[in-house]
Design an enzyme around this catalytic site. Sequence first.
Site, short mmCIF file in Angstrom:
data_model
loop_
_atom_site.label_atom_id
_atom_site.label_comp_id
_atom_site.label_asym_id
_atom_site.label_seq_id
_atom_site.Cartn_x
_atom_site.Cartn_y
_atom_site.Cartn_z
N PRO A 79 1.24 -2.90 11.47
CA PRO A 79 -0.17 -3.29 11.25
C PRO A 79 -0.46 -3.45 9.76
O PRO A 79 0.02 -2.65 8.95
CB PRO A 79 -0.97 -2.13 11.84
CG PRO A 79 -0.02 -1.29 12.61
CD PRO A 79 1.38 -1.65 12.20
N GLY A 83 -2.30 1.64 6.55
CA GLY A 83 -1.74 2.93 6.16
C GLY A 83 -0.27 3.10 6.50
O GLY A 83 0.28 4.18 6.33
N LEU A 84 0.37 2.03 6.96
CA LEU A 84 1.80 2.13 7.29
C LEU A 84 2.67 1.35 6.31
O LEU A 84 3.79 0.93 6.65
CB LEU A 84 2.07 1.66 8.73
CG LEU A 84 1.53 2.57 9.84
CD1 LEU A 84 1.95 2.03 11.21
CD2 LEU A 84 2.01 4.02 9.70
N SER A 86 2.65 -1.66 5.01
CA SER A 86 3.10 -3.02 5.37
C SER A 86 3.46 -3.84 4.13
O SER A 86 4.47 -4.56 4.13
CB SER A 86 2.01 -3.74 6.18
OG SER A 86 0.80 -3.75 5.45
N SER A 87 2.68 -3.72 3.06
CA SER A 87 2.97 -4.55 1.88
C SER A 87 4.24 -4.08 1.18
O SER A 87 4.99 -4.90 0.63
CB SER A 87 1.78 -4.54 0.92
OG SER A 87 1.41 -3.24 0.60
N ALA A 88 4.51 -2.78 1.21
CA ALA A 88 5.76 -2.27 0.61
C ALA A 88 6.96 -2.80 1.37
O ALA A 88 7.97 -3.21 0.78
CB ALA A 88 5.76 -0.74 0.61
N ALA A 89 6.85 -2.83 2.71
CA ALA A 89 7.97 -3.30 3.53
C ALA A 89 8.22 -4.78 3.27
O ALA A 89 9.37 -5.21 3.09
CB ALA A 89 7.66 -3.07 5.01
N ASP A 130 5.25 4.34 -1.25
CA ASP A 130 5.55 3.45 -0.12
C ASP A 130 6.79 2.59 -0.41
O ASP A 130 7.65 2.42 0.47
CB ASP A 130 4.35 2.51 0.14
CG ASP A 130 3.20 3.21 0.85
OD1 ASP A 130 3.46 4.04 1.73
OD2 ASP A 130 2.05 2.92 0.51
C1 MEV Z 1 -1.34 4.03 0.10
O1 MEV Z 1 -0.41 3.75 1.16
C2 MEV Z 1 -1.11 5.41 -0.44
C3 MEV Z 1 -1.97 5.82 -1.61
O2 MEV Z 1 -1.52 7.10 -2.03
C4 MEV Z 1 -1.87 4.83 -2.76
C5 MEV Z 1 -0.51 4.84 -3.43
O3 MEV Z 1 0.29 5.78 -3.23
O4 MEV Z 1 -0.28 3.90 -4.20
C6 MEV Z 1 -3.45 5.94 -1.22
#
Ligand code: MEV
Length: 293
Positions: A79, A83-84, A86-89, A130
Amino acid sequence: MARSSAPGTAFLLGEHAVVYGEPALLFAVGRRATVTVETKSGEEDKMPDSAYVREAVGRAREHAGDDTPLRVEVESDIPIGAGLGSSAAVSAATLHAASRELGAPMEREKVAEEAHAVELDVQGAASPADTYTATMGGYTVVGDEEKRRLDVPGGADARFVVGWDGGSAPTGEMVEGVSRLVDRNRVADDIVESIGDLSRMGVERAETGDTDALGALMDMNQGLLDALGVSSSSLSRMVWAARDAGGHAKLTGAGGAGCVVAHPAADDVLSAVEDEAEEAFVARVAEGVRTEE
Ligand code: MEV
């Protein structure tokens, strides 16, 4: 043609505090972004309208010293903005595939470093949590003091419930909100440090294979994230559903909307979270960035 994939990520402990250098404990979630890159000499670039993809391709080109036009395709079952990671992956998989396609494969460490640079360029503030976890896979601890894969005895068999409320929130704005609070309220500063302490405890427990002990720390972490203003009614409902079914839970990632992670992955916990979620699934701990056929 080169195809690579990278996993989503979830924070067991420590999001937001990691932006201030505190440690965070994460794992790579078994949902992946897959990126296919093909050189297309004589044509124009063709890629999705994603700043992460464009930036990652630019960095792979710079690394390879090669500007050949590319066709890039992204498929993902993570998704987006929930919070999972996605952009890092997407960033890690694009760097891995594009650098291979351009004949200059990046080492894992280089992918992690460049993927973090991509997030910094696109988002402004971003910790390496991430991007490092999406690249390395497994369990990781990421903070100013250390950045490494964690060896968790029996950890490969651990399962977590992930619940998604169907929503998303912009990471940059959530990080900005916490920063404003920290600037004007010294209690918020103490909370950030306390979250770091929870992560330190969590790392100790995880390294002895005591993943069950993480549950109580996750609950406490959720309370502190709530105090920083990054939870929401839909996230809280999923957290409380997991708790009422005998589990432990917290939001993962930037918060505002998105996903929670719950432990243990018992049937009761899964179905309780499912009742409050748009979608819920059992996550296994995944491999990092890798080549796909
Ligand atoms: C975002 O996935 C996690 C945060 O800690 C931001 C970050 O680590 O860059 C909120």
